[in-house]
Design an enzyme around this catalytic site. Structure first.
Site, PDB file in Angstrom:
ATOM      1  N   GLU A  56       0.848  -1.186   0.000  1.00 36.35           N
ATOM      2  CA  GLU A  56       0.000   0.000   0.000  1.00 36.35           C
ATOM      3  C   GLU A  56       0.886   1.240   0.000  1.00 36.35           C
ATOM      4  O   GLU A  56       1.777   1.365   0.829  1.00 36.35           O
ATOM      5  CB  GLU A  56      -0.869  -0.018   1.257  1.00 36.35           C
ATOM      6  CG  GLU A  56      -1.917   1.041   1.316  1.00 36.35           C
ATOM      7  CD  GLU A  56      -2.846   0.838   2.509  1.00 36.35           C
ATOM      8  OE1 GLU A  56      -3.701   1.707   2.719  1.00 36.35           O
ATOM      9  OE2 GLU A  56      -2.713  -0.165   3.233  1.00 36.35           O
TER      10      GLU A  56
ATOM     11  N   LYS B  95       2.341   4.800   0.775  1.00 37.35           N
ATOM     12  CA  LYS B  95       2.267   5.670   1.947  1.00 37.35           C
ATOM     13  C   LYS B  95       1.809   7.047   1.486  1.00 37.35           C
ATOM     14  O   LYS B  95       2.388   7.634   0.591  1.00 37.35           O
ATOM     15  CB  LYS B  95       3.648   5.764   2.613  1.00 37.35           C
ATOM     16  CG  LYS B  95       3.780   6.849   3.659  1.00 37.35           C
ATOM     17  CD  LYS B  95       3.022   6.506   4.924  1.00 37.35           C
ATOM     18  CE  LYS B  95       3.276   7.510   6.027  1.00 37.35           C
ATOM     19  NZ  LYS B  95       2.453   8.725   5.950  1.00 37.35           N
TER      20      LYS B  95
ATOM     21  N   ARG C 217      -3.495  11.723  15.714  1.00 37.88           N
ATOM     22  CA  ARG C 217      -2.816  10.615  16.379  1.00 37.88           C
ATOM     23  C   ARG C 217      -2.136  11.070  17.665  1.00 37.88           C
ATOM     24  O   ARG C 217      -2.019  10.323  18.622  1.00 37.88           O
ATOM     25  CB  ARG C 217      -1.792   9.997  15.426  1.00 37.88           C
ATOM     26  CG  ARG C 217      -1.094   8.782  16.015  1.00 37.88           C
ATOM     27  CD  ARG C 217      -0.187   8.156  15.005  1.00 37.88           C
ATOM     28  NE  ARG C 217       0.784   9.122  14.519  1.00 37.88           N
ATOM     29  CZ  ARG C 217       1.535   8.952  13.455  1.00 37.88           C
ATOM     30  NH1 ARG C 217       1.398   7.872  12.738  1.00 37.88           N
ATOM     31  NH2 ARG C 217       2.404   9.862  13.082  1.00 37.88           N
TER      32      ARG C 217
ATOM     33  N   GLU D  32      -5.412   8.603   6.871  1.00 39.01           N
ATOM     34  CA  GLU D  32      -4.529   9.728   6.570  1.00 39.01           C
ATOM     35  C   GLU D  32      -5.316  10.770   5.787  1.00 39.01           C
ATOM     36  O   GLU D  32      -5.786  10.500   4.673  1.00 39.01           O
ATOM     37  CB  GLU D  32      -3.344   9.218   5.741  1.00 39.01           C
ATOM     38  CG  GLU D  32      -2.156  10.124   5.725  1.00 39.01           C
ATOM     39  CD  GLU D  32      -1.214   9.926   6.904  1.00 39.01           C
ATOM     40  OE1 GLU D  32      -0.259  10.713   7.000  1.00 39.01           O
ATOM     41  OE2 GLU D  32      -1.415   9.017   7.724  1.00 39.01           O
TER      42      GLU D  32
END
Length: 199
Positions: free
Chosen positions: A27, A29, A50, A86
């Site tokens: 995957e 980034k 986060r 994200e």
């Protein structure tokens, strides 16, 4: 990373599994702002950065303005769960945002990541809503009250079925050999996942 480094990592993991082979999920980034979204009884109740891994900044109102984040999910979802993703600003949106800021004689954003991070931390959520932010979900943080799939690949497909946006370039490979001859690995190796290959 080189093929040799990848092969050494693969061998270490296989040894830890008693020599058993395992599937790999590839995957890209995405360079944005990591967020955690909590759902209770099918509704988005909290969105946070986060932070330090234990405590993040509550940015729920701003995240609600991002159209690709579902405010409600299927009843097939667990009663309580968290997904992680994200938030990013696509290149076209970044260019347009900086053009608008230049016209208003405001400082330009240095890069899309800084623009995305600054956008979701606005005190006024209407400012966030005017920015073309997007999100890719990359994992399940936790889930309560319902059994969820065991593997990362199955979890990603499950989250997609619940209405979450996952990266379309994600790929399942059954072996290191198949990974190394996949299109995604070739892109990673030859281009270093240069941002120009992705929106």
């Amino acid at each position: 990373f080189s093929y040799e480094e990848l092969a050494a990592w693969h061998k270490r993991v296989s040894n830890l599994l008693g020599g058993r082979q395992f599937d790999l999920v590839c995957e890209p980034k995405i360079d944005g702002l990591a967020v955690a979204l909590t759902y209770v009884d099918g509704l988005l109740v909290t969105g946070a950065t986060r932070g330090d891994g234990y405590r993040g900044e509550n940015i729920t109102q701003n995240l609600r303005t991002i159209r690709s984040i579902p405010l409600a999910v299927s009843k097939e979802a667990p009663p309580r769960f968290e997904v992680r993703g994200e938030v990013y600003l696509p290149k076209a949106g970044f260019k347009k945002l900086n053009e608008e800021r230049a016209k208003e004689e405001l400082p330009l954003f240095a890069n899309p990541r800084n623009a995305a991070a600054g956008s979701v931390r606005q005190l006024d959520s209407s400012i966030t809503a005017r920015r073309p932010l997007d999100i890719f979900i990359y994992g399940l943080g936790w889930a309560e009250g319902k059994t969820v799939p065991d593997t990362h690949w199955e979890i990603m497909q499950y989250l997609k079925s619940l209405g979450f946006k996952i990266n379309p370039n994600i790929a399942l490979r059954r072996s290191l050999f198949r990974l190394c001859f996949s299109r995604l690995f070739h892109v990673c190796k030859t281009q270093g996942l240069r941002v120009r290959s992705f929106p």
